[in-house]
Scaffold this motif. Sequence first.
Motif, PDB file in Angstrom:
ATOM      1  N   THR A   1       0.830  -1.205   0.000  1.00  0.00           N
ATOM      2  CA  THR A   1       0.000   0.000   0.000  1.00  0.00           C
ATOM      3  C   THR A   1       0.864   1.256   0.000  1.00  0.00           C
ATOM      4  O   THR A   1       0.602   2.203  -0.746  1.00  0.00           O
ATOM      5  CB  THR A   1      -0.957  -0.006   1.211  1.00  0.00           C
ATOM      6  OG1 THR A   1      -1.756  -1.193   1.166  1.00  0.00           O
ATOM      7  CG2 THR A   1      -1.855   1.212   1.213  1.00  0.00           C
TER       8      THR A   1
ATOM      9  N   ALA B   1       2.418   1.633  -3.403  1.00  0.00           N
ATOM     10  CA  ALA B   1       1.390   2.072  -4.354  1.00  0.00           C
ATOM     11  C   ALA B   1       1.113   3.563  -4.200  1.00  0.00           C
ATOM     12  O   ALA B   1       0.970   4.283  -5.190  1.00  0.00           O
ATOM     13  CB  ALA B   1       0.119   1.263  -4.151  1.00  0.00           C
TER      14      ALA B   1
ATOM     15  N   SER C   1       1.094   1.948  -9.620  1.00  0.00           N
ATOM     16  CA  SER C   1       0.229   2.173  -8.475  1.00  0.00           C
ATOM     17  C   SER C   1      -1.029   1.316  -8.583  1.00  0.00           C
ATOM     18  O   SER C   1      -1.417   0.626  -7.636  1.00  0.00           O
ATOM     19  CB  SER C   1      -0.145   3.657  -8.398  1.00  0.00           C
ATOM     20  OG  SER C   1      -0.987   3.896  -7.309  1.00  0.00           O
TER      21      SER C   1
ATOM     22  N   PHE D   1      -2.401  -1.625  -6.054  1.00  0.00           N
ATOM     23  CA  PHE D   1      -3.692  -1.466  -5.390  1.00  0.00           C
ATOM     24  C   PHE D   1      -4.641  -2.606  -5.755  1.00  0.00           C
ATOM     25  O   PHE D   1      -5.420  -3.057  -4.919  1.00  0.00           O
ATOM     26  CB  PHE D   1      -4.329  -0.118  -5.720  1.00  0.00           C
ATOM     27  CG  PHE D   1      -3.763   1.021  -4.920  1.00  0.00           C
ATOM     28  CD1 PHE D   1      -3.666   0.966  -3.535  1.00  0.00           C
ATOM     29  CD2 PHE D   1      -3.334   2.176  -5.549  1.00  0.00           C
ATOM     30  CE1 PHE D   1      -3.147   2.015  -2.794  1.00  0.00           C
ATOM     31  CE2 PHE D   1      -2.820   3.240  -4.828  1.00  0.00           C
ATOM     32  CZ  PHE D   1      -2.729   3.155  -3.445  1.00  0.00           C
TER      33      PHE D   1
ATOM     34  N   ALA E   1      -6.489  -4.746  -2.914  1.00  0.00           N
ATOM     35  CA  ALA E   1      -7.941  -4.556  -2.772  1.00  0.00           C
ATOM     36  C   ALA E   1      -8.700  -5.825  -2.391  1.00  0.00           C
ATOM     37  O   ALA E   1      -9.530  -5.784  -1.476  1.00  0.00           O
ATOM     38  CB  ALA E   1      -8.512  -3.923  -4.041  1.00  0.00           C
TER      39      ALA E   1
ATOM     40  N   VAL F   1      -6.998   2.328   0.059  1.00  0.00           N
ATOM     41  CA  VAL F   1      -7.020   1.643  -1.234  1.00  0.00           C
ATOM     42  C   VAL F   1      -8.224   2.095  -2.049  1.00  0.00           C
ATOM     43  O   VAL F   1      -8.095   2.445  -3.228  1.00  0.00           O
ATOM     44  CB  VAL F   1      -7.026   0.107  -1.046  1.00  0.00           C
ATOM     45  CG1 VAL F   1      -7.196  -0.602  -2.372  1.00  0.00           C
ATOM     46  CG2 VAL F   1      -5.742  -0.344  -0.363  1.00  0.00           C
TER      47      VAL F   1
ATOM     48  N   SER G   1      -7.767   5.687  -3.198  1.00  0.00           N
ATOM     49  CA  SER G   1      -6.702   5.798  -4.197  1.00  0.00           C
ATOM     50  C   SER G   1      -7.153   5.240  -5.544  1.00  0.00           C
ATOM     51  O   SER G   1      -6.828   5.811  -6.590  1.00  0.00           O
ATOM     52  CB  SER G   1      -5.447   5.074  -3.711  1.00  0.00           C
ATOM     53  OG  SER G   1      -4.958   5.699  -2.548  1.00  0.00           O
ATOM     54  N   LEU G   2      -7.892   4.144  -5.526  1.00  0.00           N
ATOM     55  CA  LEU G   2      -8.424   3.605  -6.779  1.00  0.00           C
ATOM     56  C   LEU G   2      -9.394   4.596  -7.421  1.00  0.00           C
ATOM     57  O   LEU G   2      -9.396   4.770  -8.648  1.00  0.00           O
ATOM     58  CB  LEU G   2      -9.111   2.256  -6.543  1.00  0.00           C
ATOM     59  CG  LEU G   2      -8.172   1.079  -6.289  1.00  0.00           C
ATOM     60  CD1 LEU G   2      -8.965  -0.152  -5.846  1.00  0.00           C
ATOM     61  CD2 LEU G   2      -7.345   0.758  -7.530  1.00  0.00           C
TER      62      LEU G   2
END
Length: 70
Positions: A18, A21, A33, A37, A41, A50, A53-54
């Motif tokens: 994490t 990423a 990244s 992720f 996830a 996560v 960030s996604l």
Amino acid sequence: KYYRKALQLDPKNIKIKTSLALAYLNNNDLIHSLELFHEVAPLEPNNLTVIGSLGRIAALQHHFDQAEEL
């Protein structure tokens, strides 16, 4: 650099993945990244870092529908 080395030493460590990423994301390396992720996830589906960030990556790639789903 240090996160990559740490990940080599402990490739299953979710916190290291994490953090790496996030480092990639902060350096606009969206491909690496996103790859990390996507590994994290399924293992931590409620991890807000996560998920957020996604969503950020999806928005940066102009995939706004995906970003809203997250």
